[in-house]
Design a protein around this motif. Structure first.
Motif, short mmCIF file in Angstrom:
data_model
loop_
_atom_site.label_atom_id
_atom_site.label_comp_id
_atom_site.label_asym_id
_atom_site.label_seq_id
_atom_site.Cartn_x
_atom_site.Cartn_y
_atom_site.Cartn_z
N ALA A 211 0.84 -1.19 0.00
CA ALA A 211 0.00 0.00 0.00
C ALA A 211 0.88 1.25 0.00
N PRO A 212 0.59 2.22 -0.86
CA PRO A 212 1.38 3.44 -0.88
C PRO A 212 1.08 4.32 0.33
N GLY A 213 2.14 4.87 0.91
CA GLY A 213 2.00 5.77 2.06
C GLY A 213 2.05 7.23 1.62
N LEU B 122 7.84 10.95 -8.34
CA LEU B 122 7.27 10.65 -7.04
C LEU B 122 8.16 9.69 -6.26
N TRP B 123 8.19 9.89 -4.95
CA TRP B 123 8.90 8.99 -4.03
C TRP B 123 7.85 8.44 -3.08
N VAL B 124 7.60 7.14 -3.21
CA VAL B 124 6.43 6.53 -2.56
C VAL B 124 6.88 5.49 -1.53
N PRO B 125 6.55 5.69 -0.26
CA PRO B 125 6.82 4.66 0.75
C PRO B 125 5.79 3.55 0.65
N LEU B 126 6.23 2.33 0.92
CA LEU B 126 5.34 1.18 0.80
C LEU B 126 5.12 0.55 2.17
N LEU B 127 3.90 0.61 2.62
CA LEU B 127 3.55 0.02 3.91
C LEU B 127 3.67 -1.50 3.83
N GLY B 128 4.43 -2.06 4.75
CA GLY B 128 4.58 -3.50 4.80
C GLY B 128 5.64 -4.07 3.89
N ARG B 129 6.47 -3.20 3.25
CA ARG B 129 7.41 -3.71 2.25
C ARG B 129 8.85 -3.22 2.44
N VAL C 282 6.85 1.41 6.28
CA VAL C 282 7.41 2.71 5.91
C VAL C 282 6.23 3.65 5.65
N GLY C 283 6.14 4.71 6.46
CA GLY C 283 4.91 5.49 6.46
C GLY C 283 4.88 6.71 5.57
N GLY C 284 5.97 7.50 5.54
CA GLY C 284 5.90 8.76 4.81
C GLY C 284 7.25 9.25 4.36
N CYS C 285 7.24 10.12 3.33
CA CYS C 285 8.46 10.73 2.79
C CYS C 285 8.27 12.24 2.70
N THR C 286 9.36 12.97 2.89
CA THR C 286 9.36 14.41 2.63
C THR C 286 10.79 14.85 2.38
#
Length: 341
Positions: A206-208, A218-225, A249-253
């Motif tokens: 799931a994308p965070g 885009l830089w996308v964190p992946l929940l559970g991965r 992994v929950g979030g990026c900034t």
């Protein structure tokens, strides 16, 4: 605004979010009526004023970054929960951010797992006068957030192109990154398209809360991965993968003096026995050397009338705290330096 000031604003934004998240644990029954904290954005023109999502309310708070108090004074700016159009039972504010026109956008989310499959989410905007407008509805009940990109034109040095501004939305439950045409004038969203389906790319995750760089990637964190992936939305392809020593992994900034450091937040565990061996969830990681820069934090622009009214009420509340109470609270919190992501 120069990079140093922008970096200071970003540090304050991160600090206020962490501070309020810790303080929310200790709320009294009266304070709990506001609900869970979800986002914090800086307000243009005053480095001590922030707009915060709290339960079903958008509130303005004043925090000077030097004084820690149990319950920061607040002024309710608006709420999507209305008698004529109430939020579904159990809905609350989720992600929030500011667009290029300095308007605030936020999404609602539904926490109860039994209703995650239902489309109970919406996206709202607040303009400079704090006027609320619903932009999207019947969305998935949980979103990892959203980002914007301005219109780009094909040129000699680059083949990337989109002729209108874009709004990228993370549909967390359905494993999609969605794209919309975005009007910078009125903030309307149009022409929905499914840009990236993670299941199609063998990513059952799931994308965070994603970030966008100055190329529009885009830089996308992946929940559970255990990872963050770099996505090119122009040709819908995945590129670099950054492995993170945490499952969720929950979030990026992006941040730092030059906006070239990617900060990645991870989700911790309530009890240590729940933590898998070697999992470092609950920490924030800094990724260097990506050779890209992020987009500076944007401030929410509120009218002088709204800010004036809020300042009056916040000032009246703050004045109730005596100098002795302030000093005792500073002493009580001095030396505390731990926080949880």
């Amino acid at each position: 605004m120069d990079a140093v000031v922008q970096a200071a604003i970003q540090r304050r934004q991160a600090a206020i979010t962490a501070f309020l998240s810790i303080e929310s644990i200790k709320q009294t029954d009266k304070e709990k009526r506001l609900g869970l904290l979800s986002f914090a954005v800086p307000v243009k023109g005053d480095t001590e004023i922030f707009v915060v999502g709290c339960g079903s309310n958008v509130v303005i708070i004043k925090w000077d970054s030097y004084t820690n108090i149990d319950f920061p004074p607040y002024y309710v700016l608006n709420s999507p929960h209305r008698p004529d159009d109430p939020l579904p039972l159990g809905n609350r504010l989720g992600y929030g951010s500011v667009d290029y026109a300095k308007r605030l956008y936020f999404a609602t989310t539904y926490d109860h797992p039994d209703n995650h499959a239902r489309n109970l989410g919406s996206v709202y905007s607040l303009d400079t006068n704090g006027i609320l407008e619903k932009k999207m509805w019947n969305l998935g009940s949980v979103t990892g957030g959203f980002v914007w990109d301005l219109a780009r034109r094909r040129n000699f040095f680059s083949l990337r192109e989109h002729r209108s501004a874009k709004f990228y939305y993370a549909d967390t439950l359905n494993n999609y990154i969605l794209g919309y045409d975005f009007s910078t004038n009125n903030g309307d969203l149009d022409r929905r398209e499914e840009l990236f389906e993670f299941l199609h790319h063998q990513e059952n995750s799931a994308p965070g809360r994603m970030a966008i760089d100055n190329r529009g990637w885009l830089w996308v964190p992946l929940l559970g991965r255990h990872r963050v992936i770099e996505l090119n939305p122009f040709d819908e392809t995945a590129h670099r993968v950054i492995h993170i020593p945490a499952v969720n992994v929950g979030g990026c900034t992006f941040g730092g003096p030059n906006w070239d450091i990617l900060y990645v937040s991870t989700i911790g565990y309530k009890h240590n026995y729940e933590r898998p061996p070697g999992d470092e969830g609950g920490h924030i990681f800094a990724i260097y050397g990506l050779q890209v820069k992020g987009v500076p934090t944007r401030e929410y622009s509120l009218s002088s009338v709204v800010l004036g009214q809020a300042s009056i009420e916040l000032g009246e509340i703050t004045s109730l705290l005596t100098r002795g109470e302030r000093n005792s609270r500073i002493r009580r919190y001095r030396g505390r330096g731990s926080s949880h992501a």
